[in-house]
Design a protein around this motif. Structure first.
Motif, PDB file in Angstrom:
ATOM      1  N   UNK A 158       3.684   6.994  12.784  1.00 37.83           N
ATOM      2  CA  UNK A 158       4.641   6.654  11.739  1.00 37.83           C
ATOM      3  C   UNK A 158       5.038   7.899  10.953  1.00 37.83           C
ATOM      4  N   UNK A 159       6.284   7.902  10.498  1.00 39.93           N
ATOM      5  CA  UNK A 159       6.784   9.040   9.729  1.00 39.93           C
ATOM      6  C   UNK A 159       6.365   8.906   8.268  1.00 39.93           C
ATOM      7  N   UNK A 160       6.041  10.019   7.663  1.00 42.59           N
ATOM      8  CA  UNK A 160       5.739  10.048   6.235  1.00 42.59           C
ATOM      9  C   UNK A 160       6.964  10.534   5.468  1.00 42.59           C
ATOM     10  N   UNK A 161       7.213   9.978   4.273  1.00 42.93           N
ATOM     11  CA  UNK A 161       6.396   8.962   3.591  1.00 42.93           C
ATOM     12  C   UNK A 161       6.761   7.555   4.050  1.00 42.93           C
ATOM     13  N   UNK A 162       5.793   6.629   3.942  1.00 42.34           N
ATOM     14  CA  UNK A 162       6.082   5.235   4.222  1.00 42.34           C
ATOM     15  C   UNK A 162       5.216   4.332   3.350  1.00 42.34           C
ATOM     16  N   UNK A 174       2.371  -6.933   9.312  1.00 44.26           N
ATOM     17  CA  UNK A 174       2.635  -5.727   8.538  1.00 44.26           C
ATOM     18  C   UNK A 174       4.130  -5.421   8.545  1.00 44.26           C
ATOM     19  N   UNK A 175       4.600  -4.924   7.417  1.00 42.62           N
ATOM     20  CA  UNK A 175       5.936  -4.347   7.324  1.00 42.62           C
ATOM     21  C   UNK A 175       5.750  -2.883   6.970  1.00 42.62           C
ATOM     22  N   UNK A 176       6.288  -2.005   7.806  1.00 40.77           N
ATOM     23  CA  UNK A 176       6.190  -0.570   7.557  1.00 40.77           C
ATOM     24  C   UNK A 176       7.581  -0.066   7.191  1.00 40.77           C
ATOM     25  N   UNK A 177       7.694   0.493   5.986  1.00 38.39           N
ATOM     26  CA  UNK A 177       8.980   0.993   5.482  1.00 38.39           C
ATOM     27  C   UNK A 177       8.925   2.511   5.444  1.00 38.39           C
ATOM     28  N   UNK A 178       9.628   3.153   6.388  1.00 40.35           N
ATOM     29  CA  UNK A 178       9.612   4.607   6.487  1.00 40.35           C
ATOM     30  C   UNK A 178      10.860   5.199   5.851  1.00 40.35           C
ATOM     31  N   UNK A 179      10.692   6.340   5.196  1.00 41.94           N
ATOM     32  CA  UNK A 179      11.812   7.124   4.654  1.00 41.94           C
ATOM     33  C   UNK A 179      12.787   6.250   3.868  1.00 41.94           C
ATOM     34  N   UNK A 180      12.261   5.467   2.947  1.00 44.41           N
ATOM     35  CA  UNK A 180      13.112   4.562   2.175  1.00 44.41           C
ATOM     36  C   UNK A 180      14.234   5.321   1.464  1.00 44.41           C
ATOM     37  N   UNK A 181      15.442   4.775   1.553  1.00 45.71           N
ATOM     38  CA  UNK A 181      16.567   5.324   0.826  1.00 45.71           C
ATOM     39  C   UNK A 181      17.186   6.567   1.416  1.00 45.71           C
ATOM     40  N   UNK A 182      16.769   6.930   2.628  1.00 43.42           N
ATOM     41  CA  UNK A 182      17.338   8.106   3.278  1.00 43.42           C
ATOM     42  C   UNK A 182      18.066   7.662   4.547  1.00 43.42           C
ATOM     43  N   UNK A 183      18.856   8.557   5.146  1.00 42.76           N
ATOM     44  CA  UNK A 183      19.518   8.187   6.412  1.00 42.76           C
ATOM     45  C   UNK A 183      18.525   7.833   7.522  1.00 42.76           C
ATOM     46  N   UNK A 237       0.847  -1.190   0.000  1.00 44.37           N
ATOM     47  CA  UNK A 237       0.000   0.000   0.000  1.00 44.37           C
ATOM     48  C   UNK A 237       0.886   1.244   0.000  1.00 44.37           C
ATOM     49  N   UNK A 238       0.692   2.097  -1.007  1.00 40.09           N
ATOM     50  CA  UNK A 238       1.304   3.415  -1.014  1.00 40.09           C
ATOM     51  C   UNK A 238       0.418   4.332  -0.177  1.00 40.09           C
TER      52      UNK A 238
END
Length: 424
Positions: A207-211, A181-190, A159-160
């Motif tokens: 949760x932080x956006x975007x995720x 659930x797997x929540x992926x926050x701030x993909x590709x950032x520090x 889900x986007x």
């Protein structure tokens, strides 16, 4: 045999060779896009989010547009194309995947795309999972319910998300369904963070956006196990629907007959993104066939030994079973898009209509119940139509002859609400 060459004409010809170059930026790569400097070297206009513009090697003096509302940026891009000015749009991941490419093409702009890794692919990669059997849905800028119902219906969904339609809301909506659930926050950032959690824990967390959220039905978290052979997780079932009664375990022929079930399922209009209640489910055949067509399904049944779970497992679908007698058992359930009432009388029908689904379908064997049911639905604001189904099946006779064996007549009522109540 000679070579056959196919010529494909572009629906959006590029005037003077000018086109908008859309570049996907992968924040995890170093550099973010290997050829970005070359793409930007001749740019006369660069459009992107503030973070992308700050990190990109935009030539000094090159005009830029910081993305906020899309319309002003699209107008600037259209003017650049008309003037044959090279324009570049910077976007996250794969801009053709739930991204800006669709909006630019809708505006009639010619585009060239240089994609990076999409956020969904990155989320599955960070979780160490295959995703060829997963469905991908978006809750970004749209109603959350269809995405949530996809998570309720299918074993693996990405889900986007968007603010107010993210992991917390998805977790709350999955109460009653067994999911990880797997929540992926701030993909590709520090600040990237990958969290494995339960729906209840997700609902109680900020949760932080975007995720991106991955919803997984299997305890072993492998979305590939049990996948369909045709690799189409949300397509109509290859074996069809309106299956024979022999396809289901049932008690003493207490099952919606195939001829009736075919019409009932058609009237319910199940599809991915919708939630269907099967009330008085019995064998669960109606709800299971709705699930086979991609809908999320709640089956309500008062008999504890009803074979719904075994039938659902046999057909490879996830049906949530609520044990109890309606209408009391309907309290607290998420609002449905469509309801099938196979038993329980007018009290159940009234409770279903009170939840304002777009469609209510009921089957009645006793004629004295038809008029009260019709009036009840009309009083609730539904347009009602009905028909009696009286099928006769071929049966063998001695000596090779055939006869027709009648099944019990059944009245099928369909109540359709005004379109403002829900999706058609």
């Amino acid at each position: 045999m000679g070579r056959v060459t196919a010529r494909v004409s572009s629906p959006l010809p590029v005037p003077g060779g000018a086109a908008v170059t859309v570049v996907g930026v992968d924040a995890a790569a170093r550099p973010a896009y290997p050829g970005l400097a070359d793409v930007l070297a001749d740019a006369g206009l660069v459009v992107g989010a503030a973070r992308h513009l700050a990190a990109a090697p935009v030539p000094p003096g090159c005009p830029t547009v910081t993305l906020g509302p899309l319309e002003p940026a699209v107008r600037r891009l259209a003017a650049a194309v008309a003037a044959s000015t090279p324009a570049v749009v910077l976007a996250s991941g794969d801009p053709g995947f739930f991204g800006i490419v669709r909006r630019l093409r809708a505006a009639g702009l010619p585009v060239r795309v240089r994609p990076a890794v999409s956020s969904v692919a990155a989320a599955f990669a960070r979780a160490g999972l295959p995703w060829d059997a997963a469905a991908v849905v978006s809750a970004h800028g749209r109603d959350l319910r269809p995405a949530l119902n996809a998570c309720r219906a299918l074993p693996a969904v990405a889900v986007l998300t968007a603010p107010g339609a993210g992991a917390a809301e998805i977790g709350a909506g999955l109460a009653g369904w067994t999911r990880r659930l797997v929540v992926a926050e701030h993909l590709g950032t520090p600040d990237e963070r990958i969290t494995w959690t339960t729906p209840a824990e997700a609902a109680a967390t900020t949760w932080a956006d975007p995720h991106v959220v991955l919803s997984l039905a299997r305890a072993d978290a492998d979305p590939g196990r049990g996948r369909r052979a045709d690799n189409q997780p949300a397509a109509p079932p290859a074996e069809g629907w309106a299956l024979p009664e022999s396809a289901y375990a049932h008690r003493a022929s207490m099952i919606t007959k195939v001829e009736v079930r075919a019409l009932v399922v058609a009237r319910l209009r199940p599809r991915l993104g919708r939630l269907v209640w099967d009330v008085g489910a019995g064998s669960g055949s109606v709800g299971i066939e709705c699930a086979l067509l991609g809908a999320a399904v709640i089956a309500v049944e008062r008999e504890p030994d009803a074979p719904i779970r075994a039938n659902a497992a046999r057909h490879g679908v996830d049906v949530r079973v609520v044990a109890g007698a309606a209408p009391a058992a309907l309290d607290g359930l998420p609002d449905p898009d469509a309801v099938f009432v196979g038993g329980g009388g007018t009290a159940v029908l009234a409770a279903a209509a009170a939840r304002r689904p777009s469609r209510v379908v009921a089957t009645l064997a006793a004629l004295d119940r038809v008029a009260p049911a019709v009036h009840l639905l009309r009083d609730a604001g539904y347009a009602v139509e009905g028909s009696q189904l009286a099928a006769a099946r071929l049966a063998d006779l001695p000596g090779g002859s055939l006869r027709l064996a009648a099944t019990n007549p059944v009245v099928v009522l369909t109540g359709e609400a005004p379109s403002t109540w829900g999706n058609p």
